[in-house]
Design an enzyme around this catalytic site. Structure first.
Site, short mmCIF file in Angstrom:
data_model
loop_
_atom_site.label_atom_id
_atom_site.label_comp_id
_atom_site.label_asym_id
_atom_site.label_seq_id
_atom_site.Cartn_x
_atom_site.Cartn_y
_atom_site.Cartn_z
N GLY A 16 0.82 -1.21 0.00
CA GLY A 16 0.00 0.00 0.00
C GLY A 16 0.85 1.26 0.00
N ASP A 17 0.18 2.39 -0.17
CA ASP A 17 0.84 3.70 -0.17
C ASP A 17 1.89 3.82 -1.27
OD1 ASP A 17 -0.65 4.24 2.22
OD2 ASP A 17 0.80 2.99 3.28
N GLY A 19 1.35 5.31 -3.98
CA GLY A 19 1.08 6.54 -4.74
C GLY A 19 0.05 6.28 -5.83
N GLY A 44 -6.12 5.68 1.74
CA GLY A 44 -5.81 7.10 1.81
C GLY A 44 -5.11 7.50 0.53
N HIS A 45 -5.89 7.91 -0.45
CA HIS A 45 -5.31 8.25 -1.74
C HIS A 45 -5.09 9.75 -1.84
CE1 HIS A 45 -6.93 4.27 -3.61
NE2 HIS A 45 -5.92 4.11 -2.79
N THR A 133 -6.42 0.04 10.69
CA THR A 133 -6.66 1.49 10.64
C THR A 133 -7.78 1.90 11.61
OG1 THR A 133 -8.24 1.21 8.85
CG2 THR A 133 -5.95 1.63 8.21
N PRO A 308 3.69 6.80 11.42
CA PRO A 308 4.90 6.74 10.60
C PRO A 308 4.95 5.40 9.88
CG PRO A 308 5.46 6.89 12.95
CD PRO A 308 3.97 6.89 12.85
N ARG A 309 5.28 5.42 8.60
CA ARG A 309 5.37 4.16 7.87
C ARG A 309 6.75 3.55 8.06
NH1 ARG A 309 2.84 7.15 2.77
NH2 ARG A 309 0.67 7.13 3.43
N LYS A 335 7.62 7.82 -6.97
CA LYS A 335 8.52 8.38 -5.96
C LYS A 335 10.00 8.11 -6.23
CE LYS A 335 6.21 9.25 -1.91
NZ LYS A 335 5.65 9.00 -0.58
N LEU A 336 10.37 8.09 -7.49
CA LEU A 336 11.78 7.86 -7.82
C LEU A 336 12.65 8.98 -7.24
CD1 LEU A 336 13.71 5.99 -9.44
CD2 LEU A 336 13.43 7.53 -11.39
P1 IMP Z 1 -7.52 -2.63 8.06
O1 IMP Z 1 -7.64 -2.58 6.57
O2 IMP Z 1 -7.88 -1.33 8.73
O3 IMP Z 1 -8.23 -3.81 8.65
O4 IMP Z 1 -5.97 -2.86 8.42
C1 IMP Z 1 -5.30 -4.07 8.14
C2 IMP Z 1 -3.86 -3.80 7.70
O5 IMP Z 1 -3.87 -3.18 6.43
C3 IMP Z 1 -3.08 -2.87 8.62
O6 IMP Z 1 -1.72 -3.28 8.63
C4 IMP Z 1 -3.19 -1.53 7.94
O7 IMP Z 1 -2.14 -0.67 8.29
C5 IMP Z 1 -3.13 -1.95 6.49
N1 IMP Z 1 -3.79 -1.00 5.59
C6 IMP Z 1 -5.11 -0.83 5.41
N2 IMP Z 1 -5.33 0.13 4.49
C7 IMP Z 1 -4.13 0.56 4.08
C8 IMP Z 1 -3.70 1.51 3.11
O8 IMP Z 1 -4.50 2.17 2.43
N3 IMP Z 1 -2.35 1.68 2.98
C9 IMP Z 1 -1.47 0.93 3.69
N4 IMP Z 1 -1.81 0.02 4.59
C10 IMP Z 1 -3.13 -0.17 4.78
#
Ligand code: IMP
Length: 428
Positions: A16-17, A19, A44-45, A133, A308-309, A335-336
């Site tokens: 995820g994340d 971009g 979270g786009h 989340t 923080p990621r 994100k290069l």
């Molecule tokens: P949930 O989707 O809230 O149940 O979370 C489950 C896992 O997915 C957790 O590790 C979250 O951090 C991850 N997660 C959920 N949505 C995203 C996202 O949009 N980006 C990155 N990680 C996510």
């Protein structure tokens, strides 16, 4: 298959994340219909256009394009409060209401789902938390599969809602009082707002499957916008440290009612390094200075939770797995620019386990936590690349990095992100 189909599926290739929002937004001018098909407000786009930052959690990123149709498919779990907050923000900015369609079959994230998400995380205790989340996603999908869910269509009819909610809430209150030592939820505190959410959602509800079917058959350009990413997939991800939906390509079909042969292109979004938020294995995580620098330069803080990621290097075996799972036809590399000034760039090409070398992604999540990455170090670059408009303008080492990824993953990179703005993108 008729030849006039024009359906792109965009999926995250890591955790995820990557971009994805920016890539969707970037492709947006040629797209007619934007579709979300799984997940909910856990996404979270982030889209930055002409200096203006907008974060979408639930709505498709294409909502920033005036006049385009946006669809929330049946595979989604919709938090009505989030839906109303995001739509009113956009409508206040002058966007058009008529171009948003919501499937009656999408499930509704109810307040008790969000409460349960938090209570279950607490109950899991140290070492077992998933790091969700907290948006109620897991509990809502649980109800969907146990046939105890409320769908958008149930909110539209007060009698149906009353009937279903009476039974559902009885069950939930047993859980709250007997298992979690909480007070029971009064019926009216859930029913009354839910009835109002139904009224607010009603104008958007449409047969999205039929609508998309027609759009595909008419040759309209559809963009199926995946949320989260392949390694968080409920079946194929690092279970149990995953989200509760099918985040890889397959989810696009169950989540919309479109068919596999409708697809013309699968775009895998790959970040030039790797991040993960929440718990779970991450073989190439960097606990040293480099990880800190990536976090700082990449702005790697959760768009939904602000957490923080965790940051680290590109992981080729993980990405190969992801390419296979998704049937990726092209890569959007994002994100290069964050790798500028990083010195040598580490890329994990294999793992070591008990003195043995492994080149494929292991199936066992426990094994994943014990792997030691084997790195190749590629030469970096120090030139600012944020204004590069063509591939040829990139420093030789940045070009070589892109070509290396293409070769290792046997998939062409057609788009390269060199900065946060919509315009800071190289199209090849
Ligand atoms: P949930 O989707 O809230 O149940 O979370 C489950 C896992 O997915 C957790 O590790 C979250 O951090 C991850 N997660 C959920 N949505 C995203 C996202 O949009 N980006 C990155 N990680 C996510």
């Amino acid at each position: 298959m008729s030849s006039n189909k024009n359906v792109d599926l965009l999926v995250g290739a890591q955790w995820g994340d990557e971009g994805k929002g920016k890539v969707v937004d970037m492709l947006g001018s040629e797209v007619d219909v934007f579709v979300r098909f799984q997940g909910g407000a856990n996404a979270g786009h982030t889209v930055i256009s002409e200096g203006q930052k907008v974060v979408f959690h639930l709505l498709p990123s294409g909502m920033l394009y005036p006049g385009k149709l946006c669809v929330l498919g049946n595979g989604l779990v919709i938090d009505p409060e989030q839906f109303l907050a995001e739509t009113s923000e956009l409508f206040n900015k002058g966007q058009d209401r008529a171009r948003l369609a919501v499937s009656p079959h999408a499930h509704v994230v109810m307040p008790y789902h969000k409460m349960l998400d938090k209570l279950q995380e607490e109950a899991r205790g140290k070492g077992r938390k998933i790091g969700t989340t907290g948006r109620g996603i897991g509990p809502c999908y649980v109800d969907k599969y146990s046939r105890s869910g409320l769908r958008v269509e149930d909110l539209l009819n007060p009698d149906v809602l009353r009937d279903r909610l009476t039974y559902i809430l009885e069950e939930k209150n047993q859980l709250f009082t007997k298992l979690y030592n909480q007070k029971p939820l009064p019926f009216d505190e859930i029913y009354e707002p839910a009835k109002k959410w139904g009224e607010a959602l009603a104008p958007y509800v449409a047969d999205t499957r039929a609508l998309l079917r027609k759009a595909v058959d008419d040759g309209q350009h559809i963009l199926l916008e995946g949320a989260q990413a392949a390694l968080l997939d409920i079946d194929h991800g690092t279970y149990p440290y995953v989200t509760s939906s099918s985040t890889s390509a397959a989810g696009a079909f169950t989540g919309t009612g479109l068919a596999p042969n409708d697809l013309t292109r699968v775009i895998a979004v790959v970040k030039a390094y790797t991040t993960r938020v929440g718990e779970g294995p991450f073989p190439t995580e960097d606990f040293e200075e480099a990880g800190e620098i990536l976090r700082k330069n990449g702005g790697e803080y959760g768009a939904t939770t602000g957490r923080p990621r965790r940051c680290g290097w590109l992981d080729i075996p993980a990405l190969k797995y992801s390419m296979e799972l998704n049937g990726a036809t092209v890569i959007a590399l994002t994100k290069l620019d964050v790798l500028t000034n990083m010195g040598g760039i580490k890329v994990c090409t294999a793992y070591e386990l008990d003195g043995e070398k492994i080149t494929s992604w292991p199936t066992d999540t426990r094994v994943l936590s014990e792997l030691k990455p084997v790195y190749e170090i590629l030469p970096g670059w120090n030139e600012d690349i944020t204004n590069c408009k063509t591939f040829e303008e990139l420093p030789a080492n940045a070009q070589a990095y892109v070509k290396y990824i293409e070769q290792m993953l046997n998939t062409p990179v057609f788009l390269i992100g060199v900065g946060a703005d919509r315009n800071q993108t190289i199209v090849r």
